[in-house]
Motif scaffolding. Sequence first.
Motif, PDB file in Angstrom:
ATOM      1  N   GLY A  35       0.805  -1.213   0.000  1.00  0.00           N
ATOM      2  CA  GLY A  35       0.000   0.000   0.000  1.00  0.00           C
ATOM      3  C   GLY A  35       0.839   1.263   0.000  1.00  0.00           C
ATOM      4  N   LEU A  36       1.869   1.315   0.830  1.00  0.00           N
ATOM      5  CA  LEU A  36       2.728   2.499   0.901  1.00  0.00           C
ATOM      6  C   LEU A  36       3.543   2.676  -0.376  1.00  0.00           C
ATOM      7  N   ALA A  37       3.888   1.552  -1.019  1.00  0.00           N
ATOM      8  CA  ALA A  37       4.641   1.641  -2.273  1.00  0.00           C
ATOM      9  C   ALA A  37       3.823   2.326  -3.361  1.00  0.00           C
ATOM     10  N   VAL A  38       2.501   2.128  -3.332  1.00  0.00           N
ATOM     11  CA  VAL A  38       1.637   2.810  -4.295  1.00  0.00           C
ATOM     12  C   VAL A  38       1.685   4.317  -4.066  1.00  0.00           C
ATOM     13  N   LEU A  39       1.682   4.739  -2.796  1.00  0.00           N
ATOM     14  CA  LEU A  39       1.650   6.157  -2.468  1.00  0.00           C
ATOM     15  C   LEU A  39       2.986   6.847  -2.738  1.00  0.00           C
ATOM     16  N   PHE A  40       4.078   6.208  -2.347  1.00  0.00           N
ATOM     17  CA  PHE A  40       5.377   6.894  -2.367  1.00  0.00           C
ATOM     18  C   PHE A  40       6.280   6.491  -3.528  1.00  0.00           C
ATOM     19  N   LEU A  41       6.010   5.337  -4.141  1.00  0.00           N
ATOM     20  CA  LEU A  41       6.877   4.881  -5.220  1.00  0.00           C
ATOM     21  C   LEU A  41       6.155   4.719  -6.542  1.00  0.00           C
ATOM     22  N   GLY A  42       4.844   4.930  -6.529  1.00  0.00           N
ATOM     23  CA  GLY A  42       4.089   4.793  -7.765  1.00  0.00           C
ATOM     24  C   GLY A  42       4.058   3.384  -8.306  1.00  0.00           C
ATOM     25  N   GLU A  43       4.146   2.372  -7.415  1.00  0.00           N
ATOM     26  CA  GLU A  43       4.172   0.973  -7.837  1.00  0.00           C
ATOM     27  C   GLU A  43       2.827   0.306  -7.598  1.00  0.00           C
ATOM     28  N   ARG A  44       2.486  -0.600  -8.466  1.00  0.00           N
ATOM     29  CA  ARG A  44       1.273  -1.393  -8.290  1.00  0.00           C
ATOM     30  C   ARG A  44       1.647  -2.842  -8.038  1.00  0.00           C
ATOM     31  N   PRO A  45       1.331  -3.359  -6.850  1.00  0.00           N
ATOM     32  CA  PRO A  45       1.643  -4.762  -6.580  1.00  0.00           C
ATOM     33  C   PRO A  45       0.797  -5.681  -7.438  1.00  0.00           C
ATOM     34  N   SER A  46       1.345  -6.831  -7.795  1.00  0.00           N
ATOM     35  CA  SER A  46       0.596  -7.796  -8.595  1.00  0.00           C
ATOM     36  C   SER A  46      -0.467  -8.478  -7.746  1.00  0.00           C
ATOM     37  N   LEU A  47      -1.471  -9.043  -8.418  1.00  0.00           N
ATOM     38  CA  LEU A  47      -2.517  -9.788  -7.715  1.00  0.00           C
ATOM     39  C   LEU A  47      -1.911 -10.963  -6.961  1.00  0.00           C
ATOM     40  N   ARG A  48      -0.892 -11.596  -7.556  1.00  0.00           N
ATOM     41  CA  ARG A  48      -0.227 -12.717  -6.887  1.00  0.00           C
ATOM     42  C   ARG A  48       0.385 -12.275  -5.558  1.00  0.00           C
ATOM     43  N   THR A  49       0.995 -11.088  -5.544  1.00  0.00           N
ATOM     44  CA  THR A  49       1.600 -10.580  -4.313  1.00  0.00           C
ATOM     45  C   THR A  49       0.546 -10.370  -3.234  1.00  0.00           C
ATOM     46  N   LEU A  50      -0.584  -9.773  -3.601  1.00  0.00           N
ATOM     47  CA  LEU A  50      -1.642  -9.510  -2.625  1.00  0.00           C
ATOM     48  C   LEU A  50      -2.233 -10.804  -2.076  1.00  0.00           C
ATOM     49  N   LEU A  51      -2.508 -11.767  -2.972  1.00  0.00           N
ATOM     50  CA  LEU A  51      -3.077 -13.039  -2.522  1.00  0.00           C
ATOM     51  C   LEU A  51      -2.100 -13.807  -1.647  1.00  0.00           C
ATOM     52  N   THR A  52      -0.815 -13.762  -2.010  1.00  0.00           N
ATOM     53  CA  THR A  52       0.191 -14.443  -1.200  1.00  0.00           C
ATOM     54  C   THR A  52       0.306 -13.790   0.163  1.00  0.00           C
ATOM     55  N   GLY A  53       0.231 -12.454   0.207  1.00  0.00           N
ATOM     56  CA  GLY A  53       0.274 -11.761   1.487  1.00  0.00           C
ATOM     57  C   GLY A  53      -0.899 -12.116   2.376  1.00  0.00           C
ATOM     58  N   ILE A  54      -2.092 -12.210   1.798  1.00  0.00           N
ATOM     59  CA  ILE A  54      -3.276 -12.598   2.566  1.00  0.00           C
ATOM     60  C   ILE A  54      -3.142 -14.025   3.090  1.00  0.00           C
ATOM     61  N   ALA A  55      -2.633 -14.925   2.232  1.00  0.00           N
ATOM     62  CA  ALA A  55      -2.442 -16.312   2.658  1.00  0.00           C
ATOM     63  C   ALA A  55      -1.436 -16.407   3.803  1.00  0.00           C
ATOM     64  N   ALA A  56      -0.358 -15.624   3.717  1.00  0.00           N
ATOM     65  CA  ALA A  56       0.644 -15.638   4.776  1.00  0.00           C
ATOM     66  C   ALA A  56       0.048 -15.164   6.098  1.00  0.00           C
ATOM     67  N   ALA A  57      -0.730 -14.079   6.042  1.00  0.00           N
ATOM     68  CA  ALA A  57      -1.359 -13.564   7.262  1.00  0.00           C
ATOM     69  C   ALA A  57      -2.345 -14.577   7.838  1.00  0.00           C
ATOM     70  N   LEU A  58      -3.102 -15.244   6.975  1.00  0.00           N
ATOM     71  CA  LEU A  58      -4.048 -16.263   7.437  1.00  0.00           C
ATOM     72  C   LEU A  58      -3.309 -17.408   8.109  1.00  0.00           C
ATOM     73  N   GLY A  59      -2.237 -17.871   7.486  1.00  0.00           N
ATOM     74  CA  GLY A  59      -1.476 -18.972   8.071  1.00  0.00           C
ATOM     75  C   GLY A  59      -0.901 -18.614   9.429  1.00  0.00           C
ATOM     76  N   VAL A  60      -0.315 -17.418   9.543  1.00  0.00           N
ATOM     77  CA  VAL A  60       0.238 -16.982  10.815  1.00  0.00           C
ATOM     78  C   VAL A  60      -0.849 -16.867  11.873  1.00  0.00           C
ATOM     79  N   THR A  61      -2.014 -16.375  11.470  1.00  0.00           N
ATOM     80  CA  THR A  61      -3.134 -16.256  12.401  1.00  0.00           C
ATOM     81  C   THR A  61      -3.519 -17.610  12.986  1.00  0.00           C
ATOM     82  N   LEU A  62      -3.597 -18.615  12.143  1.00  0.00           N
ATOM     83  CA  LEU A  62      -3.956 -19.957  12.619  1.00  0.00           C
ATOM     84  C   LEU A  62      -2.892 -20.525  13.552  1.00  0.00           C
ATOM     85  N   VAL A  63      -1.642 -20.137  13.335  1.00  0.00           N
ATOM     86  CA  VAL A  63      -0.546 -20.667  14.156  1.00  0.00           C
ATOM     87  C   VAL A  63      -0.536 -20.047  15.545  1.00  0.00           C
ATOM     88  N   VAL A  64      -0.694 -18.725  15.630  1.00  0.00           N
ATOM     89  CA  VAL A  64      -0.399 -18.045  16.892  1.00  0.00           C
ATOM     90  C   VAL A  64      -1.613 -17.520  17.632  1.00  0.00           C
TER      91      VAL A  64
END
Length: 323
Positions: free
Chosen positions: A108-137
């Motif tokens: 999100g910050l990269a869009v604001l300050f660097l003019g970059e658009r993350p790929s859909l794969r990056t966003l989905l992978t980030g969500i999956a990582a957060a979900l996995g960590v949530t289930l663990v801890v």
Amino acid sequence: MKRTQSRIATVALTALAPVSWGSTYAVTTEFLPADRPLFTGMMRALPAGLALLLVTRRLPRGEWWWKAVVLGALNIGAFFPLLFLAAYRLPGGMAAVIGSLGPLWVAGLAVLFLGERPSLRTLLTGIAAALGVTLVVLKATGALDAVGVAAGVASSVSMAAGTVFTKRWGRPEGVGPLVLTGWQLTAGGLLIAPVAFLVEGAPPALDGRNLAGYLYLALVNTAVAYWLWFRGIGRLTATSVTFLGPLSPLTAAVIGWAALGQALTPLQLTGMAIAFGATLAGQYVPRAAKAAELEAAKLEPFTSPKEIGRKDSMDVMVSSVRR
């Protein structure tokens, strides 16, 4: 083949950093005095930073004085105390859950300050990582502490901002990751010190166990780990490094099971598999990014995107990711 092997070796060495950070919770609870998040943050950063300055014997020049202070504040000075405050006040690994959102904050910050658009794969992978960590801890608990939640969110945002601005500024000519790490740790530690003394008072009396814990945090968990981390971000893409982050809470869970007698449920094991799968998926590099990654591995030091007038994708451009 040699290039592939070299990349695997770089990823493995970089992964040692979040693996080391995964031991922070166990060391904090078993070796350090309770309820001293500011003092603990200072003791983790300042001795390590001064030691690296002594080894490298190089100080910032010109604009890098204030840049080092800004990066040190974001990556160390604000992040460490907020992280320890969240860890002290939040139950059931909630601090780790909030921290696992780091890749999404970076995007999100990269869009604001660097003019970059993350790929859909990056966003989905980030969500999956957060979900996995949530289930663990994450465990069932009562009401969450508002101060702890605020500290956890602020620490995650601070880390993400440090990532984005380190990416924007790069490193000065002739400066390697060890030097940059020393600057940031020293600046961050010096920023924490007066606040620690004003808020928490005089340092607590330390016994041999406490000193051993702080020595481990300063040298292995901070100086060596951050050097490996910054070395990795100079040779890998931002996305690859970012998604090594889930290894930290996964390591914490394994240490809790192996050393502290904490049982792992089937749900936690499922979460570990999801988070580890997201970490592996985050190592996928498109062809264009591979070319940039190989070129970056040859350049030491590298120049910043601002200096060379480029706006590359976050999945391509080499940058710094803090943890």
